[in-house]
Design an enzyme around this catalytic site. Structure first.
Site, PDB file in Angstrom:
ATOM      1  CG  HIS A  63       2.873  -6.387   6.591  1.00  0.00           C
ATOM      2  ND1 HIS A  63       1.581  -6.169   6.153  1.00  0.00           N
ATOM      3  CD2 HIS A  63       3.629  -5.436   5.955  1.00  0.00           C
ATOM      4  CE1 HIS A  63       1.554  -5.152   5.309  1.00  0.00           C
ATOM      5  NE2 HIS A  63       2.788  -4.675   5.174  1.00  0.00           N
ATOM      6  CG  HIS A  65       5.429  -2.338   5.998  1.00  0.00           C
ATOM      7  ND1 HIS A  65       5.410  -2.993   4.787  1.00  0.00           N
ATOM      8  CD2 HIS A  65       6.740  -2.168   6.326  1.00  0.00           C
ATOM      9  CE1 HIS A  65       6.673  -3.209   4.389  1.00  0.00           C
ATOM     10  NE2 HIS A  65       7.488  -2.722   5.311  1.00  0.00           N
ATOM     11  CG  ASP A  67       0.760   0.707   5.197  1.00  0.00           C
ATOM     12  OD1 ASP A  67       1.809   0.204   5.660  1.00  0.00           O
ATOM     13  OD2 ASP A  67       0.295   0.368   4.082  1.00  0.00           O
ATOM     14  CG  HIS A  68      -0.749  -3.097   6.738  1.00  0.00           C
ATOM     15  ND1 HIS A  68      -1.697  -3.724   5.958  1.00  0.00           N
ATOM     16  CD2 HIS A  68       0.049  -2.411   5.873  1.00  0.00           C
ATOM     17  CE1 HIS A  68      -1.486  -3.437   4.689  1.00  0.00           C
ATOM     18  NE2 HIS A  68      -0.422  -2.634   4.602  1.00  0.00           N
ATOM     19  CG  HIS A 143       5.082  -6.937   1.888  1.00  0.00           C
ATOM     20  ND1 HIS A 143       5.071  -6.196   0.734  1.00  0.00           N
ATOM     21  CD2 HIS A 143       4.789  -6.048   2.888  1.00  0.00           C
ATOM     22  CE1 HIS A 143       4.787  -4.931   1.034  1.00  0.00           C
ATOM     23  NE2 HIS A 143       4.631  -4.814   2.328  1.00  0.00           N
ATOM     24  CG  ASP A 213       0.859  -4.327   1.993  1.00  0.00           C
ATOM     25  OD1 ASP A 213      -0.356  -4.316   2.194  1.00  0.00           O
ATOM     26  OD2 ASP A 213       1.589  -3.377   2.317  1.00  0.00           O
ATOM     27  CG  HIS A 271      -2.120  -1.616   0.075  1.00  0.00           C
ATOM     28  ND1 HIS A 271      -0.922  -1.358  -0.558  1.00  0.00           N
ATOM     29  CD2 HIS A 271      -1.850  -1.530   1.389  1.00  0.00           C
ATOM     30  CE1 HIS A 271       0.018  -1.151   0.353  1.00  0.00           C
ATOM     31  NE2 HIS A 271      -0.522  -1.250   1.549  1.00  0.00           N
TER      32      HIS A 271
HETATM   33 ZN   LIG Z   1       0.754  -1.528   3.201  1.00  0.00          ZN
HETATM   34 ZN   LIG Z   2       3.617  -3.403   3.623  1.00  0.00          ZN
END
Ligand SMILES: [Zn+2]
Ligand SMILES: [Zn+2]
Length: 304
Positions: A63, A65, A67-68, A143, A213, A271
């Site tokens: 996805h 976000h 951090d990914h 999510h 997530d 995570h």
């Molecule tokens: Zn994340």
């Molecule tokens: Zn996320």
């Protein structure tokens, strides 16, 4: 048995810490390397892991976000500097396509390899990648934005040949493939020797599911029933269950419930929220529900 293992490059969550890197891992199956998620700092983690950059053929993004996926354009740029020529396939929610396109036009002019984007429908489970030895399926997750996990499945392999029996009956080399495919053997005297004399069953195909997530999905187990190894996010322990609900994340209890209901072999947790200095509380909570649970850490490599 051929390798099927996972290299953890990052298992932290959105807020940077000194302890963990943002999400990324590399799945190694029979000489092939597939990356899942590519948070900021992933290429430094790749350097540390000594994984060969050039062998990564596909990147699967769960996805959008940061951090990914914040590490993706940096890694693509580095691939360019290293003289990559092989196509890189990127799979992810359709919203990633135009973003990636614009980043490549801005930062990576003159790339000598192509980046092929494949939009993944995050609302259903479907096969999105297939080659001779494996399939990858999307796993719809819940999510705060379109998100999916990924399920890697080996294809069944042919049975093992019993070399001593081949020698005993003087079966010519040219017939070995037919025997692997199930043929019997007729001796020069006309005796038919059953196929089962020549083969041992193949190794059972292995499978690995990545789910990050997501909020707790009570019926997620149906989509990953019986996988050998599951990575499921456990951002929090139950002391932060309200936070997990608010931000659409899972607790260790949630992750372990999915693992138990899906009858998986092993559960790996990750995570982690920056709130936890010591993740043993997360592990303990998961193990109370699903004993075969483990914490992941950067640099860890586990067999599926
Ligand atoms: Zn994340
Ligand atoms: Zn996320």
């Amino acid at each position: 048995m051929e390798p099927f293992r996972v290299h953890i490059l990052g298992c932290g969550s959105a807020l940077p810490t000194l302890k963990h890197n943002a999400s990324s891992q590399v799945v190694e199956i029979r000489e092939k390397l597939f990356m899942i998620d590519c948070g900021e700092g992933t290429q430094m983690q790749l350097r540390k892991s000594k994984i060969r950059f050039t062998k990564i053929s596909c990147v699967f993004i769960s996805h959008l976000h940061g951090d990914h996926c914040f590490g993706l354009i940096g890694m693509i740029s580095t691939f360019g500097m290293l003289g990559r020529t092989a196509t890189l396939r990127v799979y992810g929610p359709k919203e990633l396509g135009p973003v990636l396109d614009s980043q490549i036009k801005t930062f990576c002019q003159g790339l000598e390899f192509s980046v092929e984007f494949h939009a993944v429908d995050t609302t259903k489970k479907t096969v999105i990648y297939e080659d001779r030895s494996l399939t990858v399926e999307s796993i719809p997750l819940k999510h705060r934005m379109p998100t999916c996990g990924y399920l890697f499945r080996e294809k069944p392999t042919l049975p093992h040949i019993k070399r001593d029996m081949i020698d005993f009956y003087h079966v010519p080399i040219s017939q070995i493939n037919n025997i692997k495919l199930g043929a019997s053997w007729t001796t020069p005297d006309g005796d038919v020797i059953d196929n089962s004399r020549f083969v041992e069953p193949a190794d059972a195909p292995r499978s690995y599911a990545y789910c990050s997530d997501t909020r707790y999905i009570p019926d997620l187990y149906k989509l990953i029933e019986g996988v050998d190894t599951l990575y499921h996010e456990s951002t929090y322990a139950s002391d932060n269950a309200d936070r997990a609900r608010k931000y659409h994340h899972s607790t260790a209890r949630d992750a372990a419930s999915v693992a138990r209901d899906a009858h998986v072999g092993k559960l790996f947790l990750g995570h982690y929220s920056a709130r936890y200095n010591d993740e043993s509380v997360i592990l303990k909570e998961a193990q109370e529900i699903f004993p075969n649970s483990y914490l992941t850490n950067e640099g860890m490599v586990f067999d599926v």
